[in-house]
Design an enzyme around this catalytic site. Sequence first.
Site, short mmCIF file in Angstrom:
data_model
loop_
_atom_site.label_atom_id
_atom_site.label_comp_id
_atom_site.label_asym_id
_atom_site.label_seq_id
_atom_site.Cartn_x
_atom_site.Cartn_y
_atom_site.Cartn_z
N ASP A 179 -5.23 5.85 4.27
CA ASP A 179 -4.45 6.43 3.40
C ASP A 179 -5.63 8.43 3.63
O ASP A 179 -5.01 9.18 2.58
CB ASP A 179 -3.49 6.21 2.31
CG ASP A 179 -2.69 5.20 2.95
OD1 ASP A 179 -2.77 5.28 3.69
OD2 ASP A 179 -2.39 4.81 1.31
N ARG A 189 3.61 -1.99 12.36
CA ARG A 189 3.72 -2.47 11.13
C ARG A 189 4.62 -3.12 11.01
O ARG A 189 5.01 -3.17 10.68
CB ARG A 189 3.99 -1.25 10.28
CG ARG A 189 2.71 -0.07 10.56
CD ARG A 189 3.24 0.82 9.26
NE ARG A 189 3.05 0.83 7.82
CZ ARG A 189 3.14 1.41 6.94
NH1 ARG A 189 3.50 2.62 7.20
NH2 ARG A 189 2.17 1.13 5.55
N LYS A 219 1.94 6.16 -6.53
CA LYS A 219 3.21 5.91 -5.48
C LYS A 219 3.40 4.10 -5.43
O LYS A 219 3.87 3.73 -4.93
CB LYS A 219 2.92 6.95 -4.36
CG LYS A 219 4.45 6.29 -3.45
CD LYS A 219 4.60 6.38 -1.99
CE LYS A 219 3.67 6.62 -0.71
NZ LYS A 219 3.74 5.42 0.05
N ASN A 220 2.31 3.88 -4.34
CA ASN A 220 2.18 2.43 -4.27
C ASN A 220 2.16 1.46 -4.64
O ASN A 220 2.05 0.40 -4.43
CB ASN A 220 1.15 2.40 -3.14
CG ASN A 220 1.14 3.34 -1.43
OD1 ASN A 220 2.70 3.93 -1.69
ND2 ASN A 220 0.14 3.43 -1.14
N CYS A 265 7.19 2.88 13.31
CA CYS A 265 6.96 3.70 12.28
C CYS A 265 5.26 4.27 13.13
O CYS A 265 4.89 4.31 14.35
CB CYS A 265 6.15 3.44 11.09
SG CYS A 265 5.24 4.16 9.85
N ARG A 288 7.13 12.37 -0.06
CA ARG A 288 7.75 11.03 0.40
C ARG A 288 7.10 10.64 -1.13
O ARG A 288 6.95 9.32 -1.62
CB ARG A 288 7.58 9.91 0.96
CG ARG A 288 8.59 10.61 2.48
CD ARG A 288 8.21 9.34 3.44
NE ARG A 288 7.97 8.29 3.10
CZ ARG A 288 7.53 7.20 4.28
NH1 ARG A 288 7.94 7.58 5.18
NH2 ARG A 288 7.41 6.14 3.74
N1 EPU Z 1 0.35 -5.94 9.26
C1 EPU Z 1 0.12 -6.99 10.24
N2 EPU Z 1 1.26 -7.88 10.01
C2 EPU Z 1 2.03 -7.84 8.65
C3 EPU Z 1 1.69 -7.19 7.63
C4 EPU Z 1 0.97 -5.98 8.32
O1 EPU Z 1 0.17 -7.49 11.09
O2 EPU Z 1 3.05 -9.15 7.81
C5 EPU Z 1 -0.56 -5.46 9.97
C6 EPU Z 1 -0.27 -3.93 9.80
O3 EPU Z 1 0.39 -3.50 11.31
C7 EPU Z 1 -1.86 -2.87 9.45
C8 EPU Z 1 -2.59 -4.36 8.58
O4 EPU Z 1 -1.83 -4.99 9.06
O5 EPU Z 1 -2.83 -2.61 10.78
C9 EPU Z 1 -2.93 -3.50 7.19
O6 EPU Z 1 -1.27 -3.29 6.60
P1 EPU Z 1 -1.28 -3.54 5.15
O7 EPU Z 1 0.00 -4.51 5.54
O8 EPU Z 1 -1.93 -3.44 4.32
O9 EPU Z 1 -0.15 -2.28 5.21
P2 EPU Z 1 1.12 -1.69 4.32
O10 EPU Z 1 1.61 -2.82 2.55
O11 EPU Z 1 2.37 -1.60 5.07
C10 EPU Z 1 -0.18 -0.58 2.53
C11 EPU Z 1 0.63 0.93 1.78
C12 EPU Z 1 0.08 2.08 3.26
C13 EPU Z 1 -1.30 2.01 3.19
C14 EPU Z 1 -1.97 0.43 3.61
C15 EPU Z 1 -3.38 0.18 4.14
C16 EPU Z 1 1.97 0.79 0.27
C17 EPU Z 1 3.77 0.71 -0.22
N3 EPU Z 1 1.24 1.08 1.53
O12 EPU Z 1 0.95 -0.58 3.44
O13 EPU Z 1 0.28 3.29 2.43
O14 EPU Z 1 -1.75 3.00 4.16
O15 EPU Z 1 -1.02 -0.72 2.63
O16 EPU Z 1 -4.00 0.42 2.73
O17 EPU Z 1 0.93 0.29 -0.40
C18 EPU Z 1 1.05 5.82 2.35
O18 EPU Z 1 0.61 5.58 1.15
O19 EPU Z 1 1.20 6.61 2.68
C19 EPU Z 1 0.58 4.33 3.32
C20 EPU Z 1 0.60 4.07 4.46
#
Ligand code: EPU
Length: 429
Positions: free
Chosen positions: A310, A124, A22-23, A119, A402
């Site tokens: 995850d 996030r 998915k990701n 969330c 999802r």
């Molecule tokens: N963060 C910030 N600012 C930002 C972006 C992130 O503070 O602008 C923080 C987040 O709040 C978090 C950390 O940085 O504490 C890491 O977040 P990241 O941005 O890496 O997460 P994401 O990109 O929103 C993706 C996956 C998630 C997975 C995380 C961590 C996708 C679509 N989603 O989320 O997947 O948990 O990376 O590996 O790729 C899931 O599939 O169930 C899921 C939640």
Amino acid sequence: MDKFRIKGGKALRGTVAISGAKNSALPAMAAALLTAEPVALHNVPKVRDLITMAKLLACMSATVSVTDLPSSDYVIEAKTLNHAVAPYELVKTMRASILTLGPAVARAGVAHVSLPGGCAIGARPVDLHLKALEQMGAEIATEHGYIEARARRGRLKGAHIVFERITVTGTENILMAATLAEGETILENAAREPEVTDLVALLRKMGAQIEGDGTSTLRIRGVEKLHGAEHTVIPDRIEAGTFLVAGAITGGDLTIKNCAPEHLGAVIAKLEQAGVPMETVNKTTLRVRGAKKLVGSYMTTEEFPGFATDMQAQYMALATQAEGTSAITETIFENRYLHASEMVRMGANISVDGRKAVVRGPARLSGTTVQASDLRASAGLVLAGLVASGETIIERVYHIDRGYEGIVEKLRAVGADIERVHAPSEYAA
Ligand code: EPU
């Protein structure tokens, strides 16, 4: 709202085929906005988030066609992209909608994406995505709940960006934006997740010039135009990990095929440390058997190649069955233990203090009604239900829909007693 009914205690035996990630499919679909030519994607899992992404791209004027068999193939064609708007109605159901911002502003010069709201697993924010786009010359304004990103003089410019913390979708968003920017972009402290590397592979097929994939420094030389491409999405490492735990805790014998063992190093190491017999059958197949005795240990979630957040809820389900103390530390999200209190209701001995959780086992879990709070928490509860005595009812399983393709059918095929109960809406006339 649908529910799952599980009667626990069955050892799972047989073969499970893993679906596409998915990701990985989410950014791959968003990448199609970067070109006017069709992008064909294979191995896209049939899960709700990808249907949402398809709707979102359609809203942004792309044509999305889906052919169904043997696994979903998507063809996305964004011939024109003049007024790219990602509306709140879709963004609120899926935070990964933010992935359309980078490609849309890079291609069209302006994009409007609704700000994702709160969330269950943490705040996030998307500040790092926006800050990086600003460094690339975008003017960012947020008004009426929408982010407006506008490239000065119509085109983004290359920049040297050092991410303050590692962000997966942040890296993907800026990587996509940089492919069409003027000049060179360097991304430091970039995410190294296999899904980022898969996106690089697709972008390269589209004509992007990128170096450094698999490392924390990515160098992108912007080009004027990208073209269409065809790509097969990598296997879902989290689905594979979930089935590995399912085989291990039910005392079963599962062969997990169509997976990528090289993406599962930290999970395999932790399961082996817990006493689970694992075997890499070949480059795409793993075999897991039930442990004679599961033993508790420590686990800290980390960015790739560390243990994925995850997989934390699934590991917790395993830890409830392990002898001794398992200490879990969640370092990625601040509120990702919502499944713990539900597992406690099933008889687990878990105490949570901030980012740390201590699980004492083995506990005799007994079935009851529990609530799923997010996608991976739901997976953890399904696993707990598979070992609990009696009947477990999991409510709010729209979360699991999802991201897990056909989880009920896949589990039933290897002997689990699980069914989906279609519950009519309480508000139906
Ligand atoms: N963060 C910030 N600012 C930002 C972006 C992130 O503070 O602008 C923080 C987040 O709040 C978090 C950390 O940085 O504490 C890491 O977040 P990241 O941005 O890496 O997460 P994401 O990109 O929103 C993706 C996956 C998630 C997975 C995380 C961590 C996708 C679509 N989603 O989320 O997947 O948990 O990376 O590996 O790729 C899931 O599939 O169930 C899921 C939640």
